[in-house]
Design a protein around this motif. Structure first.
Motif: not given
Length: 385
Positions: A106-110, A126-130, A114-117, A89-90
């Motif tokens: 999807l929020l992109v965390d450069l 859910k967090t989605i790692p590259y 990773r991507l956060l839904t 959640g961060e």
């Protein structure tokens, strides 16, 4: 809002010298968005991404506090979603907001790669790692209704060499099918010339990536049906790849010289530390130390004589599947102009925002822009198109 027909810049004078497809573009509809139908009542620091939600709400990224925010135009309230960090959640450096199936985003965390839904009601999921095969500072830019994610592969790896090597002039557009974890390279796009500088020690390393001024680059977008639109900078045309490939004719342009005002505007923007992504190895609390990146000077850059036909990082896909591309302008021209291309790559109209506005997102029949006041605060506006 006004709608009228105009002739593209330079067509009359250049018709005899230009290819038949270019001269045949004829008249293009011009649309001016004069007044917003709504303005959010609270200000922001630096809006860099926005996605429209149902019911008069939007998700946006405010880069100043590095925050993901849900703003409600009806109630005038805003809510911060999540917080800065590396845990669940961060997010460290919030980037693009990508529409995803099921009204999610999807929020992109450069920096964290990773991507956060984000659900339609503003809940982080859910967090989605590259995928491991995607290296460097890859940039997710879109998704289709099948849940496949489209990224621009990185031409730069944080740990590679000492920074003296040249960065390639192109990067791949990659489609990631999460269901099968398959990666497909769809096409390559031209990227801007960039200088990479590394300073510090192994305990606290600062990496600075500085684009060269007004460097030509291709722009691309993704539609929900999986089509990829590319604006090619070499002769300024739009092509589409996917189930219905198409290529439009070149667009008439009038070359814009780079003047002193343009140089000053570029230097002011590049010195803005809010636009930097700094990657530290070590850092406070780990035996490292903060290192202030060196300030650039004008003589570090190679200044071109002319600007490219369109601005870098300016292309946006509309929910209807069109591609919007912002044309280049002089530093003294503060009226943003966007070329709108259809699914065949044809220029269908040119849209002008009010003076001093910056486009931050497109919705269903809407345009979202920010205006900056004399105190540097940004105010979010919604227009009907």
């Amino acid at each position: 809002m006004q709608l009228r027909l105009v002739r593209p810049c330079g067509v009359a004078a250049l018709a005899l010298a230009l290819p038949a497809g270019l001269a045949a573009q004829g008249r293009v509809a011009e649309q001016r968005l004069d007044k917003p139908d709504a303005e959010f009542q609270e200000s922001f620091d630096q809006v860099t991404a926005l996605r429209e939600l149902p019911g008069g709400k939007v998700l946006l990224v405010d880069l100043g506090p590095k925050a993901l925010i849900m703003a409600d135009f009806k109630s005038g309230t805003q809510t911060t979603i999540g917080r800065n960090g590396q845990g669940p959640g961060e997010y460290q450096f919030p980037g693009a907001l990508i529409p995803y199936p099921g009204d999610s985003t999807l929020l992109v965390d450069l920096v964290s790669r990773r991507l956060l839904t984000v659900s339609a009601d503003g809940k982080l999921g859910k967090t989605i790692p590259y995928p491991e095969a995607i290296q460097g500072l890859a940039q997710p830019k879109g998704a289709d209704r099948q849940g496949r994610i489209y990224l621009q592969g990185s031409a730069f790896r944080v740990g590679d060499g000492d920074g003296s090597g040249a960065i390639p002039d192109s990067a791949p557009v990659v489609r990631w099918d999460r269901a099968t974890n398959r990666l497909d390279t769809l096409i390559k796009v031209k990227i801007p010339a960039t200088k990479v500088q590394r300073t510090g020690t192994s305990n606290a390393r600062v990496v600075m990536m500085r684009p060269q001024p007004f460097a030509p680059q291709d722009e691309w977008v993704v539609t929900t049906d999986g089509r990829v639109g590319i604006a090619r900078v070499a002769d300024y045309h739009v092509e589409w790849i996917g189930d219905r490939p198409a290529k439009g004719p070149p667009v008439a342009i009038q070359p814009i010289k780079v003047g002193d005002g343009d140089k000053q505007a570029f230097m002011d923007a590049i010195k803005n530390s809010r636009n930097r992504i700094t990657i530290n190895n070590g850092g406070p609390g780990r035996g490292g130390q903060e290192i202030k990146p060196p300030e650039p000077s004008a003589d570090e850059f190679d200044w071109p004589e002319y600007k490219p036909p369109f601005r870098g990082r300016s292309a946006v896909a509309s929910p209807e599947g069109q591609m919007w591309v912002q044309r280049s302008a002089t530093a003294s021209d503060s009226v943003p102009a966007f070329d709108v291309f259809d699914a065949s790559g044809n220029l269908t109209r040119r849209v002008f925002l009010p003076k001093g506005r910056q486009l931050v997102g497109l919705g269903n029949g809407t345009v979202y822009a920010v205006r900056t006041d004399e105190d540097g605060l940004q105010w979010l506006e919604r227009y009907r198109r």
